[in-house]
Design an enzyme around this catalytic site. Structure first.
Site, PDB file in Angstrom:
ATOM      1  N   ASP A  98       0.931  -1.305   0.167  1.00  0.00           N
ATOM      2  CA  ASP A  98       0.108   0.043   0.050  1.00  0.00           C
ATOM      3  C   ASP A  98       0.820   1.180   0.132  1.00  0.00           C
ATOM      4  O   ASP A  98       2.015   1.242   0.322  1.00  0.00           O
ATOM      5  CB  ASP A  98      -0.857   0.115   1.174  1.00  0.00           C
ATOM      6  CG  ASP A  98      -0.153   0.037   2.442  1.00  0.00           C
ATOM      7  OD1 ASP A  98       0.834  -0.633   2.662  1.00  0.00           O
ATOM      8  OD2 ASP A  98      -0.904   0.807   3.471  1.00  0.00           O
ATOM      9  N   GLU A 163       0.207  -1.277   5.605  1.00  0.00           N
ATOM     10  CA  GLU A 163       1.362  -0.735   6.583  1.00  0.00           C
ATOM     11  C   GLU A 163       1.201   0.765   6.928  1.00  0.00           C
ATOM     12  O   GLU A 163       1.457   1.397   7.922  1.00  0.00           O
ATOM     13  CB  GLU A 163       2.960  -0.847   5.835  1.00  0.00           C
ATOM     14  CG  GLU A 163       4.165  -0.493   6.771  1.00  0.00           C
ATOM     15  CD  GLU A 163       4.250   0.915   6.733  1.00  0.00           C
ATOM     16  OE1 GLU A 163       5.159   1.237   7.988  1.00  0.00           O
ATOM     17  OE2 GLU A 163       3.816   1.712   5.941  1.00  0.00           O
TER      18      GLU A 163
END
Ligand SMILES: [Zn+2]
Length: 411
Positions: A98, A163
């Protein structure tokens, strides 16, 4: 033997440099902004990488964590590995799929989701954080497979979700599933320096706190009628500053900032005019605490100070934890993962890295909290989340060589 395998694996990475650049830019074109930051999430990017891994002969493990708030309802993390002599032990490279959003578009010179290669750099959102390391670890794995070098243990990659927003749907979920062992070696290539000079082996505990003081709002010419929440709030902030910075004074020279820090930071606006005594005061502290201390002890001291000021000033004060993440123990500099990584960096780049601790937190801390030794390293100019984020192609290639060399040096 060892040098021979190192040379072969480095050549294998070099031979794939162009392909690596292609996969890198193709991947960056697939938007993977965290769903909790308004993006489409990791699904498409994970599918692209899964296909690429399968196409190169890897079996792919995939963990879909349910998330009703994400398009498609799941958050994928994927993994692939090569077997080694000790099949019960793994060297893992953990990077995240991400990204954060682009921020202000006007500040970008190019389209953040249409990667541009210029002067040896790739410009795109997520190029540095964490695309470069993801693709470098992917091609390290390809090179090791191609060369067929004997590995002392399994070597694998994880490309994980979430994350950028706390890792609940990523590493935290994977750790809960018991997918990592205490004997594993974990490398998190998600922080670094422009020369690759720092291997981070320790982080600080984090506590964000909010303090709300209630007094009584009155006209500023009649202070006796009210209770100035701002004055009480300032007294509280200064008391906390004195108590915490006076008590938690241990030094640890591993860290660039070698002591714990307790900083009053944000204050919320109170009254809109000068001639009113505020009836409410809201302020915040950012605390970064060395792992030598227990964060619960800090919280107890905060509460005691709050009670004291409350009593003394007859105000009502509310203490809230906005975020609290304790620090895992530092990874030993002579642990396998730290020592091998250091040797690999030296062998490939000639740089002799030092071991450091940081005040920020990476997912490395989550592994350390679970008792798994973890080293954080990459070669980056450190421009994450900035407009015109970029990655240097030379770093992409060199870091791939370093990652591929680590297991070979353990033979
Ligand atoms: Zn990152």
């Amino acid at each position: 033997m060892e040098t021979d395998a190192l040379d072969r694996v480095e050549s294998a990475v070099d031979a794939r440099a162009r392909e690596m650049q292609g996969v890198f830019t193709d991947m960056l074109r697939i938007k993977a902004v965290n769903p909790r930051m308004g993006g489409p999430g990791e699904k498409e990017r994970a599918a692209f990488l899964e296909k690429f891994l399968r196409g190169n002969g890897f079996a792919v493990d995939r963990v879909d964590v349910k998330d009703g708030g994400a398009p498609g309802g799941v958050r994928p993390s994927i993994s692939a590995k090569i077997g080694g002599k000790d099949s019960g032990r793994n060297l893992w490279y953990i990077s995240h799929l991400d990204t954060v959003p682009e921020g202000s578009r006007d500040l970008w010179k190019t389209d953040p989701f249409e990667p541009v290669v210029r002067d040896g750099k790739v410009y795109a959102r997520g190029a540095e954080d964490n695309g470069q390391s993801l693709v470098a670890s992917l091609f390290a794995l390809l090179a090791l497979k191609e060369v067929g070098a004997e590995l002392p243990f399994n070597v694998g990659v994880w490309f994980v979700a979430d994350e950028e927003f706390g890792s609940d749907y990523g590493i935290k979920a994977l750790l809960e599933k018991g997918l990592f062992k205490k004997t594993d070696l974990v490398v998190v290539p998600d922080a670094g320096t422009p020369t690759g000079s720092d291997i981070e082996i320790a982080e600080k505990g984090l506590l964000w706190m909010k303090l709300t003081t209630e007094g009584k709002q009155v006209h500023a010419s009649l202070p006796k009628k009210g209770l100035n929440a701002h004055r009480v709030g300032m007294e509280l902030a200064l008391d906390l500053d004195r108590v915490l910075n006076g008590k938690y004074t241990k030094r640890n020279r591993l860290y660039d900032y070698p002591v714990s820090s307790f900083e009053p930071t944000k204050v919320e606006p109170n009254v809109g005019n000068i001639n009113t005594i505020p009836g409410e005061d809201v302020s915040y502290f950012d605390c970064r605490v060395l792992p030598e201390y227990d964060l619960d002890a800090v919280v107890r001291d905060v509460k005691a100070t709050v009670r004291r000021v409350e009593k003394k000033r007859r105000a009502k004060i509310r203490f809230e934890k906005v975020q609290m993440e304790s620090a895992g123990p530092a990874t030993a500099s002579d642990s396998d993962v730290a020592a091998l990584l250091r040797r690999a960096v030296s062998a490939v780049t000639g740089v002799k890295p030092r071991f450091t601790g940081i005040g920020g937190q990476t997912v490395g801390n989550l592994f350390r909290r679970d008792g798994i030794p973890t080293a954080v390293w990459s070669t980056i100019d450190d421009v994450p989340h900035e407009p015109n984020e970029y990655s240097k192609l030379a770093n992409l290639v060199n870091d791939a060589k370093v990652f591929a060399s680590v297991p070979l040096l353990a033979v």
